[in-house]
Design an enzyme around this catalytic site. Structure first.
Site, PDB file in Angstrom:
ATOM      1  N   PHE A 151       7.070  37.305  31.777  1.00  0.00           N
ATOM      2  CA  PHE A 151       6.915  37.487  32.836  1.00  0.00           C
ATOM      3  C   PHE A 151       6.415  38.120  34.107  1.00  0.00           C
ATOM      4  O   PHE A 151       6.100  38.081  34.959  1.00  0.00           O
ATOM      5  CB  PHE A 151       8.391  37.012  33.349  1.00  0.00           C
ATOM      6  CG  PHE A 151       8.352  35.329  33.272  1.00  0.00           C
ATOM      7  CD1 PHE A 151       7.815  34.275  34.287  1.00  0.00           C
ATOM      8  CD2 PHE A 151       9.386  34.810  32.919  1.00  0.00           C
ATOM      9  CE1 PHE A 151       7.396  33.233  34.003  1.00  0.00           C
ATOM     10  CE2 PHE A 151       9.640  33.161  32.487  1.00  0.00           C
ATOM     11  CZ  PHE A 151       8.785  32.342  33.385  1.00  0.00           C
ATOM     12  N   TYR A 157      23.350  28.320  27.983  1.00  0.00           N
ATOM     13  CA  TYR A 157      22.520  28.888  29.062  1.00  0.00           C
ATOM     14  C   TYR A 157      23.539  29.311  30.032  1.00  0.00           C
ATOM     15  O   TYR A 157      24.065  29.657  30.685  1.00  0.00           O
ATOM     16  CB  TYR A 157      21.034  28.430  28.866  1.00  0.00           C
ATOM     17  CG  TYR A 157      20.542  29.809  30.046  1.00  0.00           C
ATOM     18  CD1 TYR A 157      19.517  30.736  29.060  1.00  0.00           C
ATOM     19  CD2 TYR A 157      20.381  29.781  30.840  1.00  0.00           C
ATOM     20  CE1 TYR A 157      18.884  31.666  29.329  1.00  0.00           C
ATOM     21  CE2 TYR A 157      20.282  31.087  31.136  1.00  0.00           C
ATOM     22  CZ  TYR A 157      18.672  32.057  30.523  1.00  0.00           C
ATOM     23  OH  TYR A 157      18.387  32.877  30.858  1.00  0.00           O
TER      24      TYR A 157
HETATM   25  P1  NAI Z   1      10.294  39.370  27.417  1.00  0.00           P
HETATM   26  O1  NAI Z   1      10.854  39.985  26.779  1.00  0.00           O
HETATM   27  O2  NAI Z   1       8.792  38.735  27.602  1.00  0.00           O
HETATM   28  O3  NAI Z   1       9.897  40.858  28.244  1.00  0.00           O
HETATM   29  C1  NAI Z   1      11.009  42.053  28.848  1.00  0.00           C
HETATM   30  C2  NAI Z   1      10.520  43.340  29.563  1.00  0.00           C
HETATM   31  O4  NAI Z   1      11.309  44.060  29.164  1.00  0.00           O
HETATM   32  C3  NAI Z   1       9.651  43.854  29.129  1.00  0.00           C
HETATM   33  O5  NAI Z   1       8.287  44.790  29.010  1.00  0.00           O
HETATM   34  C4  NAI Z   1      10.429  44.922  27.993  1.00  0.00           C
HETATM   35  O6  NAI Z   1       9.284  46.113  27.543  1.00  0.00           O
HETATM   36  C5  NAI Z   1      11.207  45.362  29.095  1.00  0.00           C
HETATM   37  N1  NAI Z   1      12.181  45.891  28.773  1.00  0.00           N
HETATM   38  C6  NAI Z   1      13.276  45.611  28.258  1.00  0.00           C
HETATM   39  N2  NAI Z   1      14.288  46.740  27.813  1.00  0.00           N
HETATM   40  C7  NAI Z   1      13.601  47.411  28.636  1.00  0.00           C
HETATM   41  C8  NAI Z   1      13.753  48.894  29.002  1.00  0.00           C
HETATM   42  N3  NAI Z   1      15.660  49.109  28.927  1.00  0.00           N
HETATM   43  N4  NAI Z   1      13.597  49.778  29.782  1.00  0.00           N
HETATM   44  C9  NAI Z   1      11.998  49.246  30.163  1.00  0.00           C
HETATM   45  N5  NAI Z   1      12.079  47.880  29.365  1.00  0.00           N
HETATM   46  C10 NAI Z   1      12.773  47.079  28.793  1.00  0.00           C
HETATM   47  O7  NAI Z   1      11.339  38.877  28.910  1.00  0.00           O
HETATM   48  P2  NAI Z   1      10.824  37.805  29.528  1.00  0.00           P
HETATM   49  O8  NAI Z   1      11.357  35.933  29.342  1.00  0.00           O
HETATM   50  O9  NAI Z   1       9.574  37.505  30.063  1.00  0.00           O
HETATM   51  O10 NAI Z   1      12.155  37.650  30.686  1.00  0.00           O
HETATM   52  C11 NAI Z   1      12.230  38.238  31.938  1.00  0.00           C
HETATM   53  C12 NAI Z   1      12.999  37.956  32.672  1.00  0.00           C
HETATM   54  O11 NAI Z   1      12.507  35.950  33.415  1.00  0.00           O
HETATM   55  C13 NAI Z   1      14.376  37.846  32.699  1.00  0.00           C
HETATM   56  O12 NAI Z   1      15.292  38.179  33.575  1.00  0.00           O
HETATM   57  C14 NAI Z   1      15.202  36.314  32.257  1.00  0.00           C
HETATM   58  O13 NAI Z   1      15.856  36.312  31.696  1.00  0.00           O
HETATM   59  C15 NAI Z   1      13.762  35.789  32.911  1.00  0.00           C
HETATM   60  N6  NAI Z   1      13.184  34.265  32.670  1.00  0.00           N
HETATM   61  C16 NAI Z   1      12.989  34.377  31.435  1.00  0.00           C
HETATM   62  C17 NAI Z   1      12.705  33.009  30.378  1.00  0.00           C
HETATM   63  C18 NAI Z   1      12.413  32.428  29.519  1.00  0.00           C
HETATM   64  O14 NAI Z   1      11.401  31.221  29.913  1.00  0.00           O
HETATM   65  N7  NAI Z   1      11.027  33.203  29.104  1.00  0.00           N
HETATM   66  C19 NAI Z   1      12.589  31.863  32.133  1.00  0.00           C
HETATM   67  C20 NAI Z   1      13.357  31.907  33.309  1.00  0.00           C
HETATM   68  C21 NAI Z   1      13.750  33.544  33.855  1.00  0.00           C
HETATM   69 NA    NA Z   2       8.918  40.937  31.648  1.00  0.00          NA
END
Ligand code: NAI
Ligand code: NA
Length: 399
Positions: free
Chosen positions: A53, A236
């Site tokens: 996202f 969840y």
């Molecule tokens: P993702 O794993 O694709 O992206 C995570 C991001 O965080 C990446 O850019 C990564 O480099 C960064 N990151 C992780 N640890 C870090 C650190 N210590 N320092 C700097 N950057 C760091 O995850 P996604 O799925 O896009 O999740 C983003 C948000 O959206 C989360 O809060 C998640 O709970 C929420 N979300 C996800 C859904 C899904 O189905 N994937 C649905 C609804 C919400």
């Molecule tokens: Na993200």
């Protein structure tokens, strides 16, 4: 060197630079095709900007609104003959296209939970942009070292109370089995998960940015959450991760108070369940997502991260009349299509009957697997995965 997908557990440990660039390019083309004309963000900080996202938020801001973007993330750079992580290549590809389009884009690779990376980000904003008018908080991490105490927390994905038994799928083999997930052992599991995925770090970011004077008048900030249907609630919404998301939501009034004198405002946006590196690690959820994809595709209402972020910006955060539609709890909802009654009814009916034998017919497990590998740059028809990719591995750079 020839780069093929290699998996360890649920994770793909190789990445293809040309394929990840394709993924980014497709998202940029999608946003450009929307011809967004309304006023939107101009100077944007995205925390967690390299995948999922966060990446799609950055692409929407840049290519939908011509915004200057600073992205913060934690990724491994490419080295000679050693591919970097997908998020690193995504960013290299994004920055290249942004620069060709005349858009400012710089990135900071490091631990966003630390004071040091917050300070680096503030310094860069001061130097290049002065202030930002949108802060997107999109971190997903299994660990956080607390910047004030040095304590390292690990989050857990567990139910609370009784053990939770339900169906799950190994999406690599399409085998459907029952899984029993043991509940938390103590309150500590909840506290640790809140420490990693709750709202404290978002608040720390906003406090530091405000104290440094780098937030513009009328600044907006948004963080992402998930609710989902009954059948995933125990793992969840009502589990440890859900408690962290509740904590994230509780941070909204505190940030609003902090931003009040700037006429700033904070939101939690509840997003749709999607295939990302983070969500594929949660038991039960991938089976739900593959049934959901099937139902939503059949109805012509399927969305990926970029479609979701386009709607978040155009139809929620930056509407023509300036009103931000919220639910009764003050949250933005872009999980509205996922949660539609007809969609959930059909997923529920399929959930009851899905087995290893019929999963290929009644679910979109193939679409799930395909999207999963595309996150790492694989499964693109246009790319020859037998070709030498040496040239590409370490060439891209980020600024
Ligand atoms: P993702 O794993 O694709 O992206 C995570 C991001 O965080 C990446 O850019 C990564 O480099 C960064 N990151 C992780 N640890 C870090 C650190 N210590 N320092 C700097 N950057 C760091 O995850 P996604 O799925 O896009 O999740 C983003 C948000 O959206 C989360 O809060 C998640 O709970 C929420 N979300 C996800 C859904 C899904 O189905 N994937 C649905 C609804 C919400
Ligand atoms: Na993200």
């Amino acid at each position: 060197m020839i780069i093929q997908p290699r998996t360890r557990g649920f994770i793909c440990i190789t990445t293809h630079p040309e394929g990840t660039a394709k993924n980014v390019h497709n998202q940029i083309e999608y946003i450009k095709s929307k011809n967004i004309s309304a006023e939107g963000p101009k100077k944007v900080l995205v925390i967690g900007a390299s995948t999922g996202f966060g990446l799609s938020s950055r692409i929407t801001a840049a290519f939908g609104y011509n915004a200057a973007t600073i992205g913060v993330f934690f990724e491994k750079p490419a080295a000679p003959r050693k591919p970097g992580t997908a998020g690193w290549y995504n960013t290299a590809a994004f920055e290249k296209e942004a620069s060709e389009a005349g858009l400012y884009a710089k990135s900071i690779n490091g631990d966003a939970f630390s004071d040091e990376i917050k300070q680096q980000t503030i310094d860069l904003i001061k130097k290049d942009l002065g202030q930002v008018d949108l802060v997107v908080y999109s971190l997903a991490s299994p660990r956080r070292t607390h910047p004030k105490t040095g304590i390292a927390y690990s989050s857990v994905l567990k139910p609370i109370g009784e053990p939770f038994t339900n169906k799950t799928v190994d999406f690599h083999t399409a085998s459907v089995t029952d899984i029993t997930i043991e509940p938390i052992e103590s309150q500590e599991d909840i506290d640790n998960t809140i420490a990693v995925m709750g709202g404290e770090d978002w608040k720390f970011w906003m406090e530091d940015l405000k104290a440094a004077g780098v937030l513009a008048e009328g600044v907006k900030t948004v963080a992402y959450s998930y609710i989902g249907p009954e059948l995933t609630h125990r793992i969840y919404k009502d589990g440890t991760i859900g408690m962290a998301k509740n904590d994230l939501e509780k941070t909204v009034p505190a940030i609003n108070e902090l931003l009040a004198d700037l006429n700033g405002v904070s939101y939690v946006s509840v997003n749709k369940a999607l295939v990302t590196q983070s969500s594929s690690a949660i038991p039960v959820v991938p089976l739900y997502v593959s049934l959901l994809y099937k139902v939503m595709k059949d109805k012509g209402i399927h969305e990926g991260t970029i479609e979701q972020m386009q709607r978040l910006f155009e139809e929620r955060l930056y509407t023509a009349d300036g009103q931000v539609p919220l639910d009764e709890n003050g949250r933005i909802r872009i999980d509205d299509l996922e949660m539609r009654e007809d969609v959930q009814k059909e997923v529920d009916d399929l959930w009851k009957v899905v087995t290893s034998e019929n999963i290929n017919e009644i679910s979109d497990i193939e679409g799930y697997r395909n999207e999963f590998f595309q996150l790492f740059g694989f499964n693109y028809d246009e790319i020859d995965y037998e070709a030498e990719a040496d040239e590409l591995v370490s060439v891209p750079s980020i600024s």
